[in-house]
Write a protein that holds these residues in place. Sequence first.
Motif, PDB file in Angstrom:
ATOM      1  N   LEU A  85       0.684  -1.199   0.027  1.00  0.00           N
ATOM      2  CA  LEU A  85      -0.024   0.026   0.137  1.00  0.00           C
ATOM      3  C   LEU A  85       0.948   1.198   0.135  1.00  0.00           C
ATOM      4  CD1 LEU A  85      -2.874  -0.984   2.380  1.00  0.00           C
ATOM      5  CD2 LEU A  85      -2.886  -1.187   0.200  1.00  0.00           C
ATOM      6  N   MET A  86       0.227   2.375  -1.058  1.00  0.00           N
ATOM      7  CA  MET A  86       0.821   3.806  -0.628  1.00  0.00           C
ATOM      8  C   MET A  86       0.183   4.561   0.572  1.00  0.00           C
ATOM      9  SD  MET A  86       1.916   4.271  -4.651  1.00  0.00           S
ATOM     10  CE  MET A  86       3.310   5.512  -4.294  1.00  0.00           C
ATOM     11  N   ALA A  87       0.888   5.484   0.820  1.00  0.00           N
ATOM     12  CA  ALA A  87       0.339   6.120   2.032  1.00  0.00           C
ATOM     13  C   ALA A  87      -0.895   7.089   1.288  1.00  0.00           C
ATOM     14  CB  ALA A  87       1.455   7.349   2.346  1.00  0.00           C
ATOM     15  N   HIS A  88      -0.645   7.687   0.143  1.00  0.00           N
ATOM     16  CA  HIS A  88      -1.847   8.630  -0.451  1.00  0.00           C
ATOM     17  C   HIS A  88      -2.463   8.359  -1.857  1.00  0.00           C
ATOM     18  CE1 HIS A  88      -1.339  11.076   3.160  1.00  0.00           C
ATOM     19  NE2 HIS A  88      -0.158  11.222   2.900  1.00  0.00           N
ATOM     20  N   ARG A  89      -1.900   7.208  -2.336  1.00  0.00           N
ATOM     21  CA  ARG A  89      -2.289   6.901  -3.410  1.00  0.00           C
ATOM     22  C   ARG A  89      -3.266   5.513  -3.377  1.00  0.00           C
ATOM     23  NH1 ARG A  89       0.087   6.629  -9.497  1.00  0.00           N
ATOM     24  NH2 ARG A  89      -1.364   5.279 -10.517  1.00  0.00           N
ATOM     25  N   GLU A  90      -4.494   5.815  -3.935  1.00  0.00           N
ATOM     26  CA  GLU A  90      -5.228   4.435  -4.248  1.00  0.00           C
ATOM     27  C   GLU A  90      -4.928   3.903  -5.318  1.00  0.00           C
ATOM     28  OE1 GLU A  90      -9.461   5.303  -5.557  1.00  0.00           O
ATOM     29  OE2 GLU A  90     -10.097   4.349  -3.728  1.00  0.00           O
ATOM     30  N   LYS A  91      -4.953   2.520  -5.565  1.00  0.00           N
ATOM     31  CA  LYS A  91      -4.067   1.881  -6.710  1.00  0.00           C
ATOM     32  C   LYS A  91      -5.221   0.889  -7.388  1.00  0.00           C
ATOM     33  CE  LYS A  91      -0.477   0.084  -4.742  1.00  0.00           C
ATOM     34  NZ  LYS A  91       0.845  -0.512  -4.565  1.00  0.00           N
ATOM     35  N   LYS A  92      -5.402   0.948  -8.672  1.00  0.00           N
ATOM     36  CA  LYS A  92      -6.218   0.283  -9.406  1.00  0.00           C
ATOM     37  C   LYS A  92      -5.319  -1.142  -9.837  1.00  0.00           C
ATOM     38  CE  LYS A  92      -9.337   0.015 -13.422  1.00  0.00           C
ATOM     39  NZ  LYS A  92      -9.998   1.072 -14.665  1.00  0.00           N
ATOM     40  N   ILE A  93      -5.915  -2.215  -9.156  1.00  0.00           N
ATOM     41  CA  ILE A  93      -5.003  -3.216  -9.873  1.00  0.00           C
ATOM     42  C   ILE A  93      -5.707  -4.126 -10.642  1.00  0.00           C
ATOM     43  CG2 ILE A  93      -3.893  -5.624  -8.682  1.00  0.00           C
ATOM     44  CD1 ILE A  93      -2.879  -2.872  -7.471  1.00  0.00           C
ATOM     45  N   GLU A  94      -4.991  -4.428 -11.750  1.00  0.00           N
ATOM     46  CA  GLU A  94      -5.475  -5.233 -13.036  1.00  0.00           C
ATOM     47  C   GLU A  94      -5.081  -6.703 -12.850  1.00  0.00           C
ATOM     48  OE1 GLU A  94      -6.205  -3.071 -17.051  1.00  0.00           O
ATOM     49  OE2 GLU A  94      -4.220  -3.528 -16.718  1.00  0.00           O
ATOM     50  N   TYR A  95      -5.966  -7.708 -13.072  1.00  0.00           N
ATOM     51  CA  TYR A  95      -5.574  -9.065 -12.959  1.00  0.00           C
ATOM     52  C   TYR A  95      -6.103  -9.783 -14.224  1.00  0.00           C
ATOM     53  CZ  TYR A  95     -10.041 -10.308 -10.760  1.00  0.00           C
ATOM     54  OH  TYR A  95     -11.676 -10.484 -10.040  1.00  0.00           O
ATOM     55  N   TRP A  96      -5.585 -10.831 -14.531  1.00  0.00           N
ATOM     56  CA  TRP A  96      -6.136 -11.726 -15.667  1.00  0.00           C
ATOM     57  C   TRP A  96      -5.276 -13.073 -15.400  1.00  0.00           C
ATOM     58  CZ3 TRP A  96      -2.626  -7.670 -16.257  1.00  0.00           C
ATOM     59  CH2 TRP A  96      -1.448  -7.813 -16.918  1.00  0.00           C
ATOM     60  N   PHE A  97      -5.939 -14.047 -16.325  1.00  0.00           N
ATOM     61  CA  PHE A  97      -4.838 -15.332 -16.329  1.00  0.00           C
ATOM     62  C   PHE A  97      -4.174 -15.363 -17.506  1.00  0.00           C
ATOM     63  CE2 PHE A  97      -9.022 -15.793 -13.977  1.00  0.00           C
ATOM     64  CZ  PHE A  97      -8.602 -16.539 -12.718  1.00  0.00           C
ATOM     65  N   GLU A  98      -3.105 -16.219 -17.101  1.00  0.00           N
ATOM     66  CA  GLU A  98      -1.765 -16.180 -18.050  1.00  0.00           C
ATOM     67  C   GLU A  98      -2.269 -16.699 -19.345  1.00  0.00           C
ATOM     68  OE1 GLU A  98       2.775 -17.144 -17.830  1.00  0.00           O
ATOM     69  OE2 GLU A  98       1.538 -18.348 -16.488  1.00  0.00           O
ATOM     70  N   LYS A  99      -2.920 -18.020 -19.121  1.00  0.00           N
ATOM     71  CA  LYS A  99      -3.387 -18.770 -20.443  1.00  0.00           C
ATOM     72  C   LYS A  99      -5.057 -18.645 -20.446  1.00  0.00           C
ATOM     73  CE  LYS A  99       0.527 -21.533 -20.883  1.00  0.00           C
ATOM     74  NZ  LYS A  99       0.950 -22.798 -20.966  1.00  0.00           N
ATOM     75  N   GLU A 100      -5.695 -18.916 -21.357  1.00  0.00           N
ATOM     76  CA  GLU A 100      -7.114 -19.056 -21.595  1.00  0.00           C
ATOM     77  C   GLU A 100      -7.285 -20.306 -22.484  1.00  0.00           C
ATOM     78  OE1 GLU A 100      -9.199 -15.468 -23.118  1.00  0.00           O
ATOM     79  OE2 GLU A 100      -8.588 -14.493 -21.661  1.00  0.00           O
ATOM     80  N   ASN A 101      -8.004 -21.464 -21.554  1.00  0.00           N
ATOM     81  CA  ASN A 101      -8.022 -22.597 -22.498  1.00  0.00           C
ATOM     82  C   ASN A 101      -6.732 -23.368 -22.942  1.00  0.00           C
ATOM     83  OD1 ASN A 101     -11.124 -22.558 -22.335  1.00  0.00           O
ATOM     84  ND2 ASN A 101     -11.136 -21.094 -23.717  1.00  0.00           N
ATOM     85  N   GLY A 102      -5.639 -22.988 -22.038  1.00  0.00           N
ATOM     86  CA  GLY A 102      -4.406 -23.433 -22.411  1.00  0.00           C
ATOM     87  C   GLY A 102      -3.631 -22.924 -23.283  1.00  0.00           C
ATOM     88  N   GLU A 103      -3.971 -21.732 -23.978  1.00  0.00           N
ATOM     89  CA  GLU A 103      -3.257 -20.962 -24.872  1.00  0.00           C
ATOM     90  C   GLU A 103      -3.021 -19.397 -24.312  1.00  0.00           C
ATOM     91  OE1 GLU A 103      -1.689 -22.309 -27.430  1.00  0.00           O
ATOM     92  OE2 GLU A 103      -2.895 -24.102 -27.310  1.00  0.00           O
ATOM     93  N   LYS A 104      -2.009 -18.851 -24.724  1.00  0.00           N
ATOM     94  CA  LYS A 104      -1.794 -17.540 -24.550  1.00  0.00           C
ATOM     95  C   LYS A 104      -2.311 -16.728 -25.522  1.00  0.00           C
ATOM     96  CE  LYS A 104       2.309 -17.994 -21.791  1.00  0.00           C
ATOM     97  NZ  LYS A 104       4.051 -17.569 -21.482  1.00  0.00           N
TER      98      LYS A 104
END
Length: 644
Positions: free
Chosen positions: A152-171
């Motif tokens: 965490l930062m002191a005064h910055r709210e952060k938007k974290i992106e997330y996803w899965f490395e592969k989709e149905n076994g493929e990048k």
Amino acid sequence: MTFNEDHPHLSVIGDFVSKIGDRINGLLGKETTEVEEEEVVEINDRENIVVDPLLEDQDQCDDCKVEAGRQDYSLINPSSQFKCGPILRYQDIHAERRRWIGSVLIVTDNEEQPPRLVLRDPTKARVGFSHPRQLDSWEGNRFYRYDIQLQLMAHREKKIEYWFEKENGEKVAEPQKWNFYVPALEEGHNWAFYSCNGFTSDVADPEGDFHGANPLWNDLLVAHDQKPFHTMIGGGDQIYNDDVLETPEMVEWLKMDGDARVTLEFNNEKRYAVEKYYFEHYVQHFNTGSYSKALSLIPSVNTWDDHDIIDGYGSYPPKYQTCEVMQGIGAAASRFYLLFQQHANANTTHHAGLQTSASGKGWNCITHLGKRTLMVLPDTRSERSKEMILSNETYEMFETEIRSKLLPTTKHLVIVLGTPLVYPALKFFEDALEKLGDKLSRGSVIGKVFGKCKAFENVLGQFGPELLDDLVDSWACTVHTEEKRKMVEMLQAIAVERSVRVTFIGGDVHVGGAGRLFGNESQDRLTDPYDMVQIVSSAIVNAPPPGAVITALHTCSKTYSLNDFTSEQMTEIFDQDVDGSPLEKKKLLNRRNWCEVRELVGDHHHQKQHQEDQLQFTLRVENLDHVGVTKYPIVVDYLHTRED
């Protein structure tokens, strides 16, 4: 031992290009999604562990606030490669380490190991990865938890992106992505509260009468766009599982006479049928509508109530509550509640931040919502009986744990309860029903006051005038008066000792409202440690009770004495209805609602001193046309001292 087993958090960091061997030969990957083929590397030597870029890398930006952006919700859907998920869960913040802790859950029927989770923190130069850890499996469906820790930062709210490395076994070049926000440590921690997230069987036409389940979830997402929520608090009944009694095996059980019911074996056939219902209903419910979008965008903190199990669970007469079939239903509900709502199994509850007292029953949660708020979510179902809600051992655990987890900076202690603590007393409600005469049918309406539906009657049979005696699910019932006093006095002692403001929030009763406890000799609410506000917020989906119930509740709403030095009462907060018309009955409003909670943190340059460290609760009450809401704010001040 693999790194994933020995170090569950973000097990292998970066994109490695390597083969299994004596050394790590690859480099951490680039920030883009165009990464080369790789193998997951086993690391046997902890001294060779590569640092976690999301925790150890230097920040790459100024420590300042960022604005939220509106989501394109057409792109926010459950992952097509999994049976269910992703579902976010918030666990805790360690303020002294500036550490955010949470997890993601997926359910998949694919036999292959699911892909790594990729996370991008905008303040870091490199992405991070989390490996899946299998929690359980059911009929070929595997539950995987991904652990996440962030700085965490002191005064910055952060938007974290997330996803899965592969989709149905493929990048893929453009993977499906989700996101969530983590708060700035010195800024406000914003959260949303909801309860009663489903329709009971007595709602004949949910779509025609209420436009279905989405209207208020859409409003919650609009509020999230305007100013992001860091957590989403489920106060109980996140799912309505009462139809487990509609499975053929349970219908057969219910047709038996009372003696046969309580002696019937919960055999493998019945166990399978019940588990199948819970699994399939969770998958369907958590993958549907605007609720599924919220689950993937706002980390959840949950407790449970009876409908997460079965209507009235825990409050039945002992012969029914302790019979083999009822206990089997409870065990199946517990298994899937822990998996879907707590990202845990029976052996990993401690890892998920859940606490069980010396009684050995229940999964209680105590978590920090930043530096200034400590939230307590008791499990009021696992130990419940007709005479007891929480055991003595659990109260002892809470008293110890709350004191140990309060920080020097903590200003607010929020207690989440499935049913309201302050509410019109049930014995007076019965008198009010008799005075109203034909306006209400006692047998058909009394259950609506406390969130009961037909499932409760199906188990116990038709009571007629005896129904009231068996509705002991509420703190307002006489049988729980002493325990209620015990809980409040424990919290009063903590409030006095640690100078924290105690606030309650709960749902279950399908109305919006507020109440308060206060010291009889109090001259100033701001300095009274016994002054405790209670917010009532429900239902975000279920139908409200009829107006006659509100009339009866107002008729019996009085100032009650809790002990020699404390009283309680409901509070008038509704001067107008959502259409602007004046209200005569101002304490409870029978319209669907949820609660927005903003922490107001003092800014000495732009904000007045008295606005510091307030919690602003806003009941967002559905409009008559089921489009948009009307807002009813309730501000809770911190506990002032004489020096203030």
